[in-house]
Design a protein around this motif. Structure first.
Motif, PDB file in Angstrom:
ATOM      1  N   SER A   7      19.945  78.840  57.596  1.00 17.32           N
ATOM      2  CA  SER A   7      20.886  79.617  58.416  1.00 17.32           C
ATOM      3  C   SER A   7      22.168  78.831  58.647  1.00 17.32           C
ATOM      4  O   SER A   7      23.265  79.393  58.616  1.00 17.32           O
ATOM      5  CB  SER A   7      20.248  80.007  59.750  1.00 17.32           C
ATOM      6  OG  SER A   7      20.101  78.888  60.596  1.00 17.32           O
TER       7      SER A   7
ATOM      8  N   GLY B  53      25.609  80.169  57.141  1.00 19.10           N
ATOM      9  CA  GLY B  53      26.662  80.434  58.120  1.00 19.10           C
ATOM     10  C   GLY B  53      27.932  79.673  57.810  1.00 19.10           C
ATOM     11  O   GLY B  53      29.042  80.196  57.917  1.00 19.10           O
TER      12      GLY B  53
ATOM     13  N   ILE C  21      22.316  84.901  60.765  1.00 22.52           N
ATOM     14  CA  ILE C  21      21.850  85.286  62.098  1.00 22.52           C
ATOM     15  C   ILE C  21      20.354  85.589  62.074  1.00 22.52           C
ATOM     16  O   ILE C  21      19.599  85.122  62.928  1.00 22.52           O
ATOM     17  CB  ILE C  21      22.659  86.494  62.617  1.00 22.52           C
ATOM     18  CG1 ILE C  21      24.100  86.081  62.893  1.00 22.52           C
ATOM     19  CG2 ILE C  21      22.015  87.074  63.875  1.00 22.52           C
ATOM     20  CD1 ILE C  21      25.038  87.239  63.158  1.00 22.52           C
TER      21      ILE C  21
ATOM     22  N   CYS D  17      20.488  77.015  66.237  1.00 28.49           N
ATOM     23  CA  CYS D  17      21.525  77.546  67.144  1.00 28.49           C
ATOM     24  C   CYS D  17      22.907  77.466  66.504  1.00 28.49           C
ATOM     25  O   CYS D  17      23.726  78.375  66.665  1.00 28.49           O
ATOM     26  CB  CYS D  17      21.501  76.794  68.469  1.00 28.49           C
ATOM     27  SG  CYS D  17      20.056  77.124  69.473  1.00 28.49           S
ATOM     28  N   LEU D  18      23.157  76.400  65.774  1.00 32.75           N
ATOM     29  CA  LEU D  18      24.431  76.270  65.063  1.00 32.75           C
ATOM     30  C   LEU D  18      24.537  77.319  63.967  1.00 32.75           C
ATOM     31  O   LEU D  18      25.606  77.905  63.763  1.00 32.75           O
ATOM     32  CB  LEU D  18      24.578  74.865  64.490  1.00 32.75           C
ATOM     33  CG  LEU D  18      25.935  74.489  63.937  1.00 32.75           C
ATOM     34  CD1 LEU D  18      27.018  74.665  64.983  1.00 32.75           C
ATOM     35  CD2 LEU D  18      25.911  73.056  63.462  1.00 32.75           C
TER      36      LEU D  18
ATOM     37  N   LEU E 296      23.113  80.248  64.029  1.00 34.80           N
ATOM     38  CA  LEU E 296      23.346  81.507  64.739  1.00 34.80           C
ATOM     39  C   LEU E 296      24.809  81.639  65.141  1.00 34.80           C
ATOM     40  O   LEU E 296      25.437  82.688  64.946  1.00 34.80           O
ATOM     41  CB  LEU E 296      22.439  81.579  65.965  1.00 34.80           C
ATOM     42  CG  LEU E 296      22.513  82.822  66.822  1.00 34.80           C
ATOM     43  CD1 LEU E 296      22.044  84.041  66.046  1.00 34.80           C
ATOM     44  CD2 LEU E 296      21.662  82.637  68.071  1.00 34.80           C
ATOM     45  N   THR E 297      25.375  80.563  65.660  1.00 30.16           N
ATOM     46  CA  THR E 297      26.783  80.565  66.060  1.00 30.16           C
ATOM     47  C   THR E 297      27.703  80.775  64.862  1.00 30.16           C
ATOM     48  O   THR E 297      28.661  81.552  64.933  1.00 30.16           O
ATOM     49  CB  THR E 297      27.121  79.241  66.760  1.00 30.16           C
ATOM     50  OG1 THR E 297      26.246  79.064  67.864  1.00 30.16           O
ATOM     51  CG2 THR E 297      28.563  79.226  67.239  1.00 30.16           C
ATOM     52  N   LEU E 298      27.406  80.099  63.761  1.00 30.70           N
ATOM     53  CA  LEU E 298      28.231  80.259  62.563  1.00 30.70           C
ATOM     54  C   LEU E 298      28.105  81.660  61.977  1.00 30.70           C
ATOM     55  O   LEU E 298      29.081  82.215  61.459  1.00 30.70           O
ATOM     56  CB  LEU E 298      27.862  79.209  61.514  1.00 30.70           C
ATOM     57  CG  LEU E 298      28.328  77.794  61.808  1.00 30.70           C
ATOM     58  CD1 LEU E 298      27.699  76.827  60.830  1.00 30.70           C
ATOM     59  CD2 LEU E 298      29.831  77.700  61.776  1.00 30.70           C
TER      60      LEU E 298
ATOM     61  N   VAL F 105      27.591  84.427  63.674  1.00 28.95           N
ATOM     62  CA  VAL F 105      28.426  85.283  64.520  1.00 28.95           C
ATOM     63  C   VAL F 105      29.900  85.021  64.233  1.00 28.95           C
ATOM     64  O   VAL F 105      30.711  85.959  64.165  1.00 28.95           O
ATOM     65  CB  VAL F 105      28.091  85.054  66.011  1.00 28.95           C
ATOM     66  CG1 VAL F 105      29.082  85.750  66.919  1.00 28.95           C
ATOM     67  CG2 VAL F 105      26.670  85.528  66.307  1.00 28.95           C
ATOM     68  N   ALA F 106      30.260  83.755  64.030  1.00 29.71           N
ATOM     69  CA  ALA F 106      31.653  83.411  63.704  1.00 29.71           C
ATOM     70  C   ALA F 106      32.078  84.038  62.381  1.00 29.71           C
ATOM     71  O   ALA F 106      33.238  84.454  62.236  1.00 29.71           O
ATOM     72  CB  ALA F 106      31.826  81.900  63.645  1.00 29.71           C
ATOM     73  N   ASP F 107      31.162  84.138  61.425  1.00 35.32           N
ATOM     74  CA  ASP F 107      31.464  84.809  60.153  1.00 35.32           C
ATOM     75  C   ASP F 107      31.930  86.242  60.405  1.00 35.32           C
ATOM     76  O   ASP F 107      32.920  86.698  59.824  1.00 35.32           O
ATOM     77  CB  ASP F 107      30.243  84.851  59.237  1.00 35.32           C
ATOM     78  CG  ASP F 107      29.848  83.498  58.721  1.00 35.32           C
ATOM     79  OD1 ASP F 107      30.642  82.550  58.857  1.00 35.32           O
ATOM     80  OD2 ASP F 107      28.734  83.393  58.185  1.00 35.32           O
TER      81      ASP F 107
END
Length: 93
Positions: free
Chosen positions: A28, A32, A48, A66-67, A69-71, A73-75
């Protein structure tokens, strides 16, 4: 004569599951990060989903998940911002 399944030796029931979750956390993160550059419409949701699955399975690499997941969402945020700025669905660097 009965045929029996080979006995499982040296493997526990929980370790392969955690190892799979750790692999999903790393995947992930990589997807991401890659999604920020190319194919963010596809790689973002995959990142995600992998991060959520890794967290749900109890990965030992919680920070990496978590990183990821954050990346992921940032995508999608980058995609929406570029769509608003250019008026198209695709963008390039």
């Amino acid at each position: 004569m009965h045929l029996t399944a080979p006995a499982r030796t040296g493997r526990t029931g929980t370790r392969p599951r955690i190892r799979d979750a750790d692999g999903m956390a790393v995947a992930s993160f990589i997807l991401g990060l890659l999604g920020l550059l190319v194919l963010n419409l596809f790689l973002g949701p995959i990142a995600i989903a992998l991060a959520v699955a890794a967290l749900w399975r109890g990965t030992a690499r919680r920070g990496r998940a978590c990183l990821g997941l954050t990346l992921g969402v940032a995508d999608l945020v980058v995609l929406v911002a570029s769509m608003e700025a250019t008026g198209t669905v695709s963008w390039s660097l």
